[in-house]
Structure formats: C-alpha cells, structure tokens
Design an enzyme around this catalytic site. Structure first.
Site, PDB file in Angstrom:
ATOM      1  N   HIS A 456      64.958  46.395  49.588  1.00  0.00           N
ATOM      2  CA  HIS A 456      64.967  45.070  50.209  1.00  0.00           C
ATOM      3  C   HIS A 456      64.060  44.084  49.468  1.00  0.00           C
ATOM      4  CE1 HIS A 456      65.936  42.155  53.112  1.00  0.00           C
ATOM      5  NE2 HIS A 456      65.962  42.916  54.201  1.00  0.00           N
ATOM      6  N   ASP A 460      68.962  41.142  49.465  1.00  0.00           N
ATOM      7  CA  ASP A 460      69.077  41.152  50.926  1.00  0.00           C
ATOM      8  C   ASP A 460      70.359  41.843  51.394  1.00  0.00           C
ATOM      9  OD1 ASP A 460      66.675  39.650  51.097  1.00  0.00           O
ATOM     10  OD2 ASP A 460      67.825  37.844  50.623  1.00  0.00           O
TER      11      ASP A 460
END
Length: 485
Positions: A456, A460
């Site tokens: 992450h 995204d």
C-alpha cells in the site's frame, strides 16, 4: 565478499576450498558462500598462492569485505620459516617501502644523530646491524631481548634474522637488493646457495641466574572496603523455552529455512501488505489446453499447465499498470519503474523450502517460451542447480499453490517487489453466464481465483483491482489458439 545479486548485502563463508600456502589457478573454486538466495561456489579472480585467509568458515560478512590474500609464493614464509608467536611476519619490501621510509624518519626524530640511542651499549645503533662478526649472544640480545630498540624499525625482517642466526652469516658480506639496500630473504638464500658455510648447531647455554631480589619492605595491610549495602538492581529473567512434549524431536534448521524465515519477517516489517482477489473463468483456457495438451507434452516433454497462460496475461497487465512492476524506497523517497518484466516464479523445493527464480525479459516471450523457461527453472531448482543470477533481479512475482489444491492464499511480497500474484486451484463449478441470445443461464465452468498481495506504500486499492481485472479480462477473452500456433 563479491556482490552475488542485486539485493544481496552479505554472505556466510561455508567452506574454503584452499588453505594457506596452497596454490590456486584463476577461475579455480576458492570458497563456497551462502547468501539469502543460494549457496554458490566462488572462483578465484587471480592465480597465485593463498597467503592469508581473513574470514573463517561460518562467519557472515557484508559485501565488499576482504576475504583472502592471494599473491606470490615468495611473499609467504615457508613451513620451516613460520615465525614464532613473538615474531612479526615478514612483509614484502615492494609493498612496504613507503611505510618503512616513514618509520625511519620517525626513528630519526626520536633519536637524532647527536644522541646516543638506547641500544648503543650493545655496539650498534637502533635500526642498524653491526658489520663485524656477531656472536650468537649478540644476535639474540639484539633481536630477541625486549628493549627500547626493538620498538623502533629494523632493516631486517624476522625471517631474514632467523636465516642469519641459523647459518652464522656475516651480513656485511651480503649485498642487499631491497629498498635502500635492505637485505631480503632472497638475498640471504642466494648467499647460502653460493657456498656459504652451513649452519652449525648452537651450544646449549646455561640459563642466566636470576638476580637476587632485595627484601621488600613490609606493606601495611590494605584496608578492607566497606561492604556495599545497596541492593543491586534485579535483572529480568529470560522467558524459558517451552519444554518439548514427550516423544518430540528437535532438529537444526537448514540454511535455506533460516534465510527464508529472516527474509519473510523483514518483508512483513517493510511492506504495507494488503490483499485483493478476483474470480476468473478459465473455460476458454481449459478448452485450448485439452485440445493441445497431448501434442504439447510430446513435443516439449512437460505438461501444459495454467501457469504459462496466467503469466502471459499478467505480463500484459504489468505493461498497462507499470507501478505494479516497480520497487519502492521510503528511506530515499524514490520509486523505480522497470522498463522490462523479469518475472519471478516461486518454486517449491520438495517441501524443503521455497525460492523465487527469474524468467529474464519475460515480456519478450510468447506463451510457449514462458512455459519452457518456467519448466527449466523448476527442474534446475529441484536439482539444486540454480545460480545466483537465476534467483535475483525479479520485478514481479507469481506464486502457484493451485496444483496443491489451494482455494485462496495471501502470500508475502517478495521485497523489493511491490506485489505478488497467487494462482489458486481451477475447478469445475456452477456459475451464471450470459448465453449468445443474451439470456443468463447456469453453466458448469472451470473457475479459479487470483489473489494479489500488494504494498500500500507504492499504490492504492483502485490500481490493485484494475490490475487484477486486466488479468481476468485477458484470460477470459484472448484467442489462446494463436498463442500456441
């Protein structure tokens, strides 16, 4: 310690193939090194004699650490000339000339010509040797007795001193060929070979009587220190390991298992792991496999599995979403986007460990080429023949637990990659499909799941889902017949 891969930062010395004093040829195996990727044999970059081993077996050092000294056989003392524990090893005059000159300058500053050095009572000055014949006692006194003179640089090395003493040589008869006329071991050996008298046995000398000690004045008894009354801080006791159950067996971990454990923990502590999955209809792929599997097996020598199809579809998705084919460096605040796809394939080593082998330039291969590379790497891995180049440099990884019957998996990212794809079991399941007339019907299809573990920090969730859907679309809609043509 050589750089044995892009991400390798250290290595462990497993075994030296040569010992000190052994000769070695260029490209001959010198040492076996273990890294977090693989155990590998490292050849010697030069020919010569092993003069010194700097890192013992079992020790782990960083890349760039000096491991061994290889040079001319003349630079190492012979077995019968090995210096004793209180002697310094001989150094090559050609490599130490500058340091010796500096030492002489320091000695001159410490003892100017107008001063009498501490060794003058022995008949010669510091850093020099008497030109007249010296007795055994004088040689021993000058070279072995502890004094201020010994702390200053001498023009003769320990090995040369030993040769002079053993062969009763008058050094004034020897012309030195070293730096500034320094007498070297070769000079002494040449003098002996030219007809110098052989060494004569040294007579045993009576040990000098120890000087009588003057009676020491009695000392007043030392005062006993007052007992410490303050309690020492109590140290926390380590938590004891749980006792092994009756009949249990404790074994040592393999190097591969230890390295894998260390790397997996490091990966979990580094990347921000998130997992996403999609359902994929493999019916189109399955029909092509069934139509070509017998011919393919006969021509190629291995089975046509789902993995090459998934790999081919994934490579296309990586080109569409290049951030997934990148690496992330938070410390340097940079991201590296790779122009090519070096596809990592996780290979199970018969349940003894897992390694990631690299298919180089996978984006330049069609389905059959990818299948061949994966098969070759799997065979080499199980035979223990993978090299360091095979096990490093991947830009994206696929792990394939599907053949073992997995349903959904959340693998750990192969850092510095920013994502890893997991391919699960493909099985026949009832599902809703749209018929040619637009009607929804229930049909039996070959269904499987793809799971993506992604970092992450690098991108995204929207990118992760779009990337997976691109793979899904490729698998379900491509004309796989032409890929096999």
């Amino acid at each position: 310690m050589p750089q044995l891969g892009e991400t390798v930062t250290e290595g462990t010395i497993l075994k030296w193939a040569k010992e000190v004093g052994d000769t070695i040829a260029e490209d001959e195996v010198l040492v076996e090194i273990s890294t977090d990727k693989v155990d590998t044999e490292v050849p010697s970059p030069v020919s010569g004699t092993v003069l010194e081993i700097l890192v013992p077996e079992g020790e782990t050092v960083e890349v760039g650490t000096q491991l061994v000294v290889i040079g001319d056989a003349d630079e190492a003392p012979r077995a019968d000339e090995a210096p004793s524990a209180d002697e310094e090893p001989e150094t090559d005059t050609s490599t130490q000339a500058e340091s010796e000159e500096m030492s002489q300058e320091v000695a001159e500053e410490l003892h100017p010509a107008s001063e009498t050095p501490s060794g003058a009572d022995k008949g010669f000055e510091a850093g020099q040797v008497k030109t007249e014949k010296m007795t055994d006692e004088e040689v021993d006194a000058f070279f072995e007795e502890p004094s201020q003179v010994e702390k200053e640089p001498l023009l003769l090395s320990p090995v040369v001193r030993k040769l002079i003493r053993e062969n009763d040589i008058d050094v004034s008869n020897i012309d030195g060929t070293g730096q500034g006329g320094r007498i070297t071991r070769k000079d002494v050996e040449a003098y002996i070979e030219s007809g110098a008298p052989a060494a004569k046995p040294e007579p045993e000398r009576e040990p000098a009587p120890a000087p009588a000690k003057e009676p020491e004045p009695e000392e007043a008894p030392a005062e006993k220190p007052e007992p410490v009354t303050a309690e020492e801080p109590k140290r926390a006791k380590p938590t004891p390991a749980p006792a092994a159950a009756s009949g249990a067996e404790t074994v040592d971990l393999s190097r591969l298992r230890v390295r894998s454990a260390e790397n997996l923990i490091k990966a979990k502590q580094t990347a921000a792991h998130v997992w996403t999955s999609v359902e994929v209809d493999f019916e189109r792929v399955e029909r092509v496999r069934q139509a070509h599997k017998a011919e393919f097996k006969q021509e190629e020598g291995f089975s046509l599995t789902y993995l090459p199809f998934i790999s081919r579809a994934t490579i296309d998705a990586l080109k569409a979403y290049p951030v997934v084919n990148s690496s992330f460096n938070l410390e340097e605040k940079t991201a590296t986007f790779y122009k090519k796809v070096d596809l990592g394939i996780a290979i199970d080593l018969n349940q003894e460990g897992l390694v990631v082998a690299r298919v180089r330039n996978a984006d330049g291969l069609r389905l059959v080429g990818i299948a061949r590379e994966i098969s070759t790497l799997a065979e080499k891995g199980r035979a223990g023949e993978l090299g360091i180049d095979d096990l490093s440099g991947s830009t994206f990884t696929i792990t394939n637990p599907g053949p073992f019957g997995s349903y959904l998996s959340a693998p750990i990212i192969n850092v510095p990659n920013v994502a890893i794809l997991s391919t699960e079991t493909v099985a026949k399941r009832p599902t809703v499909v749209t018929a040619a007339d637009g009607q929804d019907v229930i049909a039996i299809r070959h269904i499987g799941y793809l799971g993506l573990t992604w970092d992450h920090r690098a991108f995204d969730g929207s990118t992760a889902v779009l990337f997976l859907n691109r793979i899904k679309e490729n698998i379900e809609t491509w004309d796989w017949e032409q890929e096999l043509a």
